[in-house]
Design a protein around this motif. Structure first.
Motif, PDB file in Angstrom:
ATOM      1  N   ARG A   4      54.065 -44.090  14.855  1.00 42.35           N
ATOM      2  CA  ARG A   4      54.207 -42.900  14.082  1.00 42.35           C
ATOM      3  C   ARG A   4      55.584 -42.944  12.627  1.00 42.35           C
ATOM      4  O   ARG A   4      55.538 -43.808  12.533  1.00 42.35           O
ATOM      5  N   ASP A   8      60.383 -38.402  13.487  1.00 38.61           N
ATOM      6  CA  ASP A   8      59.904 -38.127  14.362  1.00 38.61           C
ATOM      7  C   ASP A   8      60.607 -36.978  15.687  1.00 38.61           C
ATOM      8  O   ASP A   8      59.440 -36.486  16.173  1.00 38.61           O
ATOM      9  N   VAL A  10      61.422 -33.881  16.586  1.00 40.34           N
ATOM     10  CA  VAL A  10      60.852 -32.270  16.117  1.00 40.34           C
ATOM     11  C   VAL A  10      61.872 -31.297  15.724  1.00 40.34           C
ATOM     12  O   VAL A  10      61.882 -30.613  15.462  1.00 40.34           O
ATOM     13  N   LEU A  11      63.089 -32.048  16.325  1.00 40.17           N
ATOM     14  CA  LEU A  11      64.364 -30.866  16.382  1.00 40.17           C
ATOM     15  C   LEU A  11      64.548 -30.749  15.033  1.00 40.17           C
ATOM     16  O   LEU A  11      65.723 -29.833  13.629  1.00 40.17           O
ATOM     17  N   GLY A  13      63.181 -32.629  11.729  1.00 38.81           N
ATOM     18  CA  GLY A  13      62.603 -33.226  10.582  1.00 38.81           C
ATOM     19  C   GLY A  13      61.158 -32.346  10.883  1.00 38.81           C
ATOM     20  O   GLY A  13      61.178 -31.785  11.603  1.00 38.81           O
ATOM     21  N   PRO A  14      60.109 -32.136   9.949  1.00 40.44           N
ATOM     22  CA  PRO A  14      58.600 -32.121  10.325  1.00 40.44           C
ATOM     23  C   PRO A  14      57.701 -32.732  10.887  1.00 40.44           C
ATOM     24  O   PRO A  14      58.456 -33.710  10.939  1.00 40.44           O
ATOM     25  N   VAL A  15      56.814 -32.751  12.339  1.00 47.23           N
ATOM     26  CA  VAL A  15      56.395 -33.362  12.467  1.00 47.23           C
ATOM     27  C   VAL A  15      55.118 -34.630  11.084  1.00 47.23           C
ATOM     28  O   VAL A  15      54.542 -33.524  11.082  1.00 47.23           O
ATOM     29  N   PRO A  17      52.558 -36.823  10.167  1.00 46.24           N
ATOM     30  CA  PRO A  17      50.719 -37.004  10.173  1.00 46.24           C
ATOM     31  C   PRO A  17      51.356 -38.503  10.825  1.00 46.24           C
ATOM     32  O   PRO A  17      51.944 -38.986  10.029  1.00 46.24           O
ATOM     33  N   LEU A  18      50.434 -38.993  11.095  1.00 46.45           N
ATOM     34  CA  LEU A  18      50.642 -40.708  12.208  1.00 46.45           C
ATOM     35  C   LEU A  18      49.840 -41.720  10.910  1.00 46.45           C
ATOM     36  O   LEU A  18      49.138 -41.160  10.475  1.00 46.45           O
ATOM     37  N   ILE A  19      50.565 -42.731  10.334  1.00 43.46           N
ATOM     38  CA  ILE A  19      50.395 -43.561   9.831  1.00 43.46           C
ATOM     39  C   ILE A  19      48.921 -44.609  10.281  1.00 43.46           C
ATOM     40  O   ILE A  19      49.183 -45.047  11.714  1.00 43.46           O
TER      41      ILE A  19
ATOM     42  N   HIS B   9      66.907 -24.396  13.575  1.00 44.04           N
ATOM     43  CA  HIS B   9      66.056 -25.532  13.467  1.00 44.04           C
ATOM     44  C   HIS B   9      64.866 -25.302  13.038  1.00 44.04           C
ATOM     45  O   HIS B   9      63.779 -25.986  12.259  1.00 44.04           O
ATOM     46  N   CYS B  12      63.044 -27.189   9.473  1.00 48.56           N
ATOM     47  CA  CYS B  12      62.106 -28.310   9.891  1.00 48.56           C
ATOM     48  C   CYS B  12      60.523 -27.935   9.575  1.00 48.56           C
ATOM     49  O   CYS B  12      60.077 -28.932   9.337  1.00 48.56           O
ATOM     50  N   GLY B  15      60.259 -27.333   5.549  1.00 49.97           N
ATOM     51  CA  GLY B  15      60.676 -28.557   4.736  1.00 49.97           C
ATOM     52  C   GLY B  15      61.959 -29.554   4.967  1.00 49.97           C
ATOM     53  O   GLY B  15      62.602 -29.140   5.944  1.00 49.97           O
ATOM     54  N   LEU B  16      61.861 -29.793   4.317  1.00 43.68           N
ATOM     55  CA  LEU B  16      62.584 -31.051   4.851  1.00 43.68           C
ATOM     56  C   LEU B  16      64.315 -30.782   3.282  1.00 43.68           C
ATOM     57  O   LEU B  16      63.291 -30.722   2.236  1.00 43.68           O
ATOM     58  N   ARG B  62      49.697 -40.070   3.442  1.00 48.24           N
ATOM     59  CA  ARG B  62      50.210 -38.908   4.259  1.00 48.24           C
ATOM     60  C   ARG B  62      50.260 -37.227   3.447  1.00 48.24           C
ATOM     61  O   ARG B  62      49.369 -36.168   3.728  1.00 48.24           O
ATOM     62  N   ARG B  66      47.867 -33.985   5.210  1.00 45.72           N
ATOM     63  CA  ARG B  66      48.483 -32.634   4.957  1.00 45.72           C
ATOM     64  C   ARG B  66      47.006 -31.920   4.016  1.00 45.72           C
ATOM     65  O   ARG B  66      47.243 -30.723   4.864  1.00 45.72           O
ATOM     66  N   PRO B 127      50.091 -34.718  15.630  1.00 38.77           N
ATOM     67  CA  PRO B 127      50.520 -35.538  17.058  1.00 38.77           C
ATOM     68  C   PRO B 127      51.874 -34.569  17.636  1.00 38.77           C
ATOM     69  O   PRO B 127      52.843 -34.179  17.699  1.00 38.77           O
ATOM     70  N   GLU B 128      51.665 -35.167  19.314  1.00 42.18           N
ATOM     71  CA  GLU B 128      52.371 -34.141  20.130  1.00 42.18           C
ATOM     72  C   GLU B 128      54.118 -34.759  19.562  1.00 42.18           C
ATOM     73  O   GLU B 128      54.419 -36.440  19.621  1.00 42.18           O
ATOM     74  N   PRO B 129      54.660 -34.435  19.838  1.00 40.54           N
ATOM     75  CA  PRO B 129      55.850 -34.410  19.287  1.00 40.54           C
ATOM     76  C   PRO B 129      56.608 -35.091  20.945  1.00 40.54           C
ATOM     77  O   PRO B 129      56.426 -35.091  21.620  1.00 40.54           O
ATOM     78  N   VAL B 130      57.699 -36.209  20.090  1.00 43.84           N
ATOM     79  CA  VAL B 130      58.310 -37.803  21.586  1.00 43.84           C
ATOM     80  C   VAL B 130      59.274 -36.739  22.117  1.00 43.84           C
ATOM     81  O   VAL B 130      59.889 -36.202  21.534  1.00 43.84           O
ATOM     82  N   LYS B 132      62.071 -36.503  23.042  1.00 43.41           N
ATOM     83  CA  LYS B 132      63.182 -37.066  23.061  1.00 43.41           C
ATOM     84  C   LYS B 132      64.381 -36.036  23.843  1.00 43.41           C
ATOM     85  O   LYS B 132      65.738 -36.168  24.415  1.00 43.41           O
ATOM     86  N   HIS B 138      63.477 -25.657  23.685  1.00 44.79           N
ATOM     87  CA  HIS B 138      63.416 -25.541  22.232  1.00 44.79           C
ATOM     88  C   HIS B 138      62.140 -26.028  21.355  1.00 44.79           C
ATOM     89  O   HIS B 138      61.610 -25.769  20.794  1.00 44.79           O
ATOM     90  N   ILE B 139      62.167 -27.278  22.885  1.00 51.32           N
ATOM     91  CA  ILE B 139      60.625 -27.881  22.159  1.00 51.32           C
ATOM     92  C   ILE B 139      59.988 -27.153  21.990  1.00 51.32           C
ATOM     93  O   ILE B 139      59.262 -26.925  21.660  1.00 51.32           O
ATOM     94  N   MET B 142      60.518 -24.791  18.960  1.00 50.38           N
ATOM     95  CA  MET B 142      59.294 -25.502  18.038  1.00 50.38           C
ATOM     96  C   MET B 142      57.927 -25.845  17.811  1.00 50.38           C
ATOM     97  O   MET B 142      57.406 -25.765  16.784  1.00 50.38           O
ATOM     98  N   ASN B 146      55.201 -24.391  15.150  1.00 46.57           N
ATOM     99  CA  ASN B 146      54.823 -25.894  13.709  1.00 46.57           C
ATOM    100  C   ASN B 146      53.349 -25.493  13.968  1.00 46.57           C
ATOM    101  O   ASN B 146      53.235 -25.130  12.962  1.00 46.57           O
TER     102      ASN B 146
END
Lengths: 276, 217
Positions: A4, A8, A10-11, A13-15, A17-19, B9, B12, B15-16, B62, B66, B127-130, B132, B138-139, B142, B146
């Motif tokens: 990743r 990573d 998700v809450l 920042g944006p998801v 892309p995998l490098i 949230h 996200c 943008g950042l 990246r 995209r 990719p599936e988010p980890v 955490k 919320h996940i 999100m 997404n």
């Protein structure tokens, strides 16, 4: 295996892309297996100055067909296709559909527009201005962004940023940002005011017309979409002013054209037909 | 920044927040280092080239991914960009906004050209988010958001999509984005306005709460 990239969560920042693993290694291995260009010798300043002087004195020479000992690369786009050529000096040329452009090996600051339309985004260099040749004309960049269109005997140049010098054997014409100039065959050029944001807007799928004949509208639509359009004879005198967005799906575009142009759009074997 | 629906949230998804002042300073340092390395690459120094590739390839990949939504296509584009850099290095002249800007510009342009040529419809799943966060609700929310944003982004015309990616995902200023896309600043701003409007319409159609959807920079 993949890993990743930086963020990573998700809450927060944006998801990302995998490098891919080993991306950099593969790039390095493949690139460095290729030969590098030979370094061109730097010309002393006085040689460049003499070359500039000579170019001025023989300004009319470019109007003649030129013999070039260098390799030529011809880039052609089909109707509906666009292509961007990035030059090493951070300049770029974006070709509209149905366009032919020739580049010459060893002349990094030169292009010949044979037919069609292109946006030139040029990193200006006083010592080596970018030169575009087209039948009977030479355009010399004095600034940065401009659109050149050469269709049959029509040449038009629209400047979005900076300045372009247009030479055709007589006194050069300096065209500033916000101005467009057109030549139609032997008829004199006329300069018009334009909205700089619309220069080269075809590259964003927007076609802007100001009292354009319907055959011009049809030809531009074909160039950008690749759809062949035929016109009923009665439409040829009709003029159109406005902006057409060609982003839409074909069905939607048909509806838009019907409304905007006041025409009936029918399917033909090869594309579309416009009639009253 | 962007706010969509009632979830804060969800910013996200588009943008950042970018600290532009620190970005400018970092960019200056990066340009100086790039110039130093390029002088060595011009003499065929593979170590210097490796350093450049390691420094820029992930970011370029990246952006390409995209735009293209395909990992193989994205890698191919980045490979081509660096191959061109290696081959033309002996005659490289530092101009404009530096090597990084040139690399981004070439990557974006090649990606757009390729996108138009290939007309990729399917996209590699994001990719599936980890897992955490403890709050599964919320996940899930999100993930749905997404997905809606990704689908809307992929449905945009390519120039609109690229404008959104450069401005919101990569956090570039309009001036940098304009340079990459070969537009003047005014045209870039106008492109971004249209892209945002288009994106907003698509998101509303996908059921993302439209009433309090905000796009602002």
């Amino acid at each position: 295996m993949t890993k990743r990239a930086d963020n990573d969560d998700v809450l927060n920042g944006p998801v990302e892309p995998l490098i891919p693993d080993g991306l950099a290694d593969r790039i390095i291995a493949q690139a460095t297996a290729l030969p590098q260009q030979e370094k061109k010798s730097e010309k002393p300043y006085w040689i460049a100055a003499m070359a500039g002087l000579a170019a001025t004195v023989v300004a009319a020479f470019f109007l003649l067909p030129q013999f070039s000992p260098n390799n030529l690369t011809t880039i052609t786009t089909a109707a509906g296709e666009t292509r961007t050529i990035d030059l090493a000096d951070n300049s770029s040329i974006t070709l509209n559909g149905a366009t032919q452009l020739v580049l010459e090996e060893g002349r990094d600051r030169f292009a010949r527009l044979v037919d069609g339309e292109a946006i030139f985004t040029i990193e200006h260099d006083d010592e080596a201005p970018f030169i575009i040749e087209t039948e009977g004309f030479r355009l010399v960049d004095k600034g940065t962004i401009f659109n050149v269109r050469k269709i049959d005997d029509e040449l038009s140049v629209a400047v979005s940023e900076g300045l372009v010098s247009i030479e055709s054997g007589a006194e050069p014409i300096l065209l500033r940002a916000g101005k467009a100039l057109s030549f139609f065959g032997g008829r004199p050029a006329h300069v018009t005011d334009i909205e700089t944001a619309t220069v080269g807007s075809w590259s964003q799928g927007l076609l802007t017309f100001e009292l354009a004949a319907m055959d011009v509208v049809a030809a531009d639509l074909t160039r950008v979409t690749g759809i062949e359009i035929s016109l009923a004879p009665s439409l040829k005198e009709q003029k159109f002013s406005g902006v057409i967005s060609v982003h839409e799906e074909k069905g939607q575009l048909k509806d838009t054209l019907t409304q905007l142009l006041g025409v009936t759009v029918s399917d033909t074997e090869t594309g579309w037909s416009f009639s009253h | 920044m962007a706010r969509i629906g009632s979830t804060t949230h969800s910013l996200c998804a588009l943008g950042l927040a970018v600290d532009r002042a620190s970005q400018a300073t970092d960019l200056k340092k990066q340009n100086i280092e790039d110039e130093r390395l390029m002088r060595r690459v011009a003499d065929g120094d593979q170590d210097a080239f490796s350093a450049l590739v390691r420094s820029h390839s992930a970011q370029l990949y990246r952006v390409a991914f995209r735009i293209l939504s395909d990992s193989h296509e994205a890698e191919d584009v980045v490979q081509q960009v660096f191959s061109k850099l290696w081959q033309t290095a002996p005659n490289w002249k530092s101009k404009g906004k530096g090597l990084g800007a040139w690399l981004k510009k070439v990557t974006v342009n090649r990606s757009i050209d390729r996108y138009r040529k290939v007309r990729i419809v399917s996209s590699e799943p994001h990719p599936e988010p980890v897992d955490k966060a403890p709050n599964q609700h919320h996940i899930l929310e999100m993930k749905e958001l997404n997905l809606a944003v990704t689908e809307a982004l992929n449905a945009l015309p390519i120039r609109h999509k690229t404008a959104i990616i450069l401005s919101y995902y990569e956090g570039y200023t309009n001036s940098v984005s304009a340079d990459i896309l070969g537009l003047n600043l005014k045209a870039m701003e106008s492109l971004l306005v249209r892209a945002r409007r288009n994106m907003q319409d698509l998101l509303v159609k996908k059921g993302v709460a439209g009433a309090d959807m905000v796009f602002a920079r």
